[in-house]
Design a protein around this motif. Structure first.
Motif, PDB file in Angstrom:
ATOM      1  N   TYR A 296       0.950  -1.164   0.017  1.00 23.67           N
ATOM      2  CA  TYR A 296      -0.015   0.003   0.012  1.00 23.67           C
ATOM      3  C   TYR A 296       0.910   1.229   0.006  1.00 23.67           C
ATOM      4  CZ  TYR A 296      -3.491   3.368   1.245  1.00 23.67           C
ATOM      5  OH  TYR A 296      -4.344   4.317   1.066  1.00 23.67           O
TER       6      TYR A 296
ATOM      7  N   MET B 128      -4.601   6.400  -3.210  1.00 25.73           N
ATOM      8  CA  MET B 128      -4.629   6.541  -1.801  1.00 25.73           C
ATOM      9  C   MET B 128      -6.092   6.928  -1.182  1.00 25.73           C
ATOM     10  SD  MET B 128      -0.914   7.866  -0.653  1.00 25.73           S
ATOM     11  CE  MET B 128      -0.457   8.830  -2.023  1.00 25.73           C
TER      12      MET B 128
ATOM     13  N   GLY C 150      -9.327   7.885   0.802  1.00 27.05           N
ATOM     14  CA  GLY C 150      -9.445   8.143   2.115  1.00 27.05           C
ATOM     15  C   GLY C 150      -8.188   8.846   2.892  1.00 27.05           C
ATOM     16  N   VAL C 151      -7.034   9.326   2.069  1.00 22.47           N
ATOM     17  CA  VAL C 151      -5.972   9.792   2.743  1.00 22.47           C
ATOM     18  C   VAL C 151      -5.994  11.395   2.702  1.00 22.47           C
ATOM     19  CG1 VAL C 151      -3.425  10.013   2.719  1.00 22.47           C
ATOM     20  CG2 VAL C 151      -4.793   7.904   2.452  1.00 22.47           C
ATOM     21  N   GLN C 152      -5.821  12.244   3.344  1.00 20.46           N
ATOM     22  CA  GLN C 152      -5.916  13.733   3.062  1.00 20.46           C
ATOM     23  C   GLN C 152      -4.314  14.159   2.727  1.00 20.46           C
ATOM     24  OE1 GLN C 152      -8.679  15.283   3.514  1.00 20.46           O
ATOM     25  NE2 GLN C 152      -9.379  13.381   3.938  1.00 20.46           N
TER      26      GLN C 152
ATOM     27  N   ASP D 284      -1.555  14.518   5.140  1.00 21.19           N
ATOM     28  CA  ASP D 284      -0.937  13.349   5.772  1.00 21.19           C
ATOM     29  C   ASP D 284       0.135  12.650   4.777  1.00 21.19           C
ATOM     30  OD1 ASP D 284      -2.497  13.969   7.852  1.00 21.19           O
ATOM     31  OD2 ASP D 284      -4.166  12.824   7.110  1.00 21.19           O
TER      32      ASP D 284
ATOM     33  N   ARG E 280      -3.422   6.968   7.281  1.00 21.91           N
ATOM     34  CA  ARG E 280      -4.930   6.989   6.976  1.00 21.91           C
ATOM     35  C   ARG E 280      -5.576   6.958   8.449  1.00 21.91           C
ATOM     36  NH1 ARG E 280      -7.486   3.558   2.367  1.00 21.91           N
ATOM     37  NH2 ARG E 280      -6.297   1.815   3.482  1.00 21.91           N
ATOM     38  N   LYS E 281      -6.417   7.866   8.528  1.00 22.46           N
ATOM     39  CA  LYS E 281      -7.156   8.182   9.773  1.00 22.46           C
ATOM     40  C   LYS E 281      -8.475   7.282   9.593  1.00 22.46           C
ATOM     41  CE  LYS E 281      -5.441  12.542  10.622  1.00 22.46           C
ATOM     42  NZ  LYS E 281      -5.461  14.152  10.279  1.00 22.46           N
TER      43      LYS E 281
ATOM     44  N   ARG F  99     -11.069  -2.267   5.310  1.00 25.68           N
ATOM     45  CA  ARG F  99     -10.062  -1.191   4.956  1.00 25.68           C
ATOM     46  C   ARG F  99      -9.112  -0.993   6.177  1.00 25.68           C
ATOM     47  NH1 ARG F  99     -12.662   4.267   3.871  1.00 25.68           N
ATOM     48  NH2 ARG F  99     -10.593   4.708   3.185  1.00 25.68           N
TER      49      ARG F  99
ATOM     50  N   PHE G  11      -6.330   0.970   8.443  1.00 26.66           N
ATOM     51  CA  PHE G  11      -5.755   2.236   8.958  1.00 26.66           C
ATOM     52  C   PHE G  11      -4.671   2.408   9.768  1.00 26.66           C
ATOM     53  CE2 PHE G  11     -10.678   1.981   8.809  1.00 26.66           C
ATOM     54  CZ  PHE G  11     -10.779   2.844   7.923  1.00 26.66           C
TER      55      PHE G  11
ATOM     56  N   GLY H 144      -8.038  11.093  -4.620  1.00 25.93           N
ATOM     57  CA  GLY H 144      -7.470   9.857  -4.077  1.00 25.93           C
ATOM     58  C   GLY H 144      -6.142   9.434  -4.814  1.00 25.93           C
TER      59      GLY H 144
END
Length: 144
Positions: A39, A57, A59-61, A64, A80-81, A96, A98, A123
């Motif tokens: 990943y 990616m 769901g990743v901001q 981050d 990933r939060k 998923r 995290f 993403g």
């Protein structure tokens, strides 16, 4: 009415036993020891100018994510939060992952780290890695 009894094939029985053993070991093995797919998932393209990397990616901001280049090595890391669950809710299925991640890739050529550009949209992280001058093809003139 008569029932026919068929002797089980040894190969079918071995397959059944293998499935049962896999199920048993998977249910008792510690989660941290299981192998996980790499990943983030990455595609890399090359041309005369350099390399283009796409990393998925979801769901990743963007805040981050860290990208670094050192010679022929690209490292993408970040976090990933986890999802915030409503009060009293519990997971029915959790597939998923995290937490922190890091992926280091050996590049096929040296890149000019001063001119690397990265963007993040929908993403997908896109990284443009221009090749170092020493790696670019040179036109040689022929004298007669």
């Amino acid at each position: 009415m008569y029932r026919t009894f068929r002797t089980p094939s040894i190969w079918r029985e071995m397959d059944r036993m293998q499935r049962e053993m896999n199920r048993l070991f998977n249910s008792y093995s510690p989660y941290r020891l299981r192998t996980a797919p790499s990943y983030p998932a990455i595609n890399i393209w090359a041309n005369e100018e350099g390399l283009l990397v796409h990393a998925e990616m979801p769901g990743v901001q963007v805040d981050d994510i860290d990208v670094s280049v050192d010679g022929k090595t690209l490292t993408i890391s970040g976090a990933r939060k986890s999802d915030d669950l409503p009060e009293g809710a519990r997971y029915h299925r959790k597939e998923r992952r995290f937490g922190d991640f890091s992926r280091t890739i050996q590049l096929p050529l040296a890149v000019n780290s001063e001119q690397v550009k990265a963007s993040f949209k929908d993403g997908v992280l896109s990284i443009i890695l221009p090749g170092a001058e020493s790696e670019k093809p040179k036109k040689i003139t022929i004298q007669s």
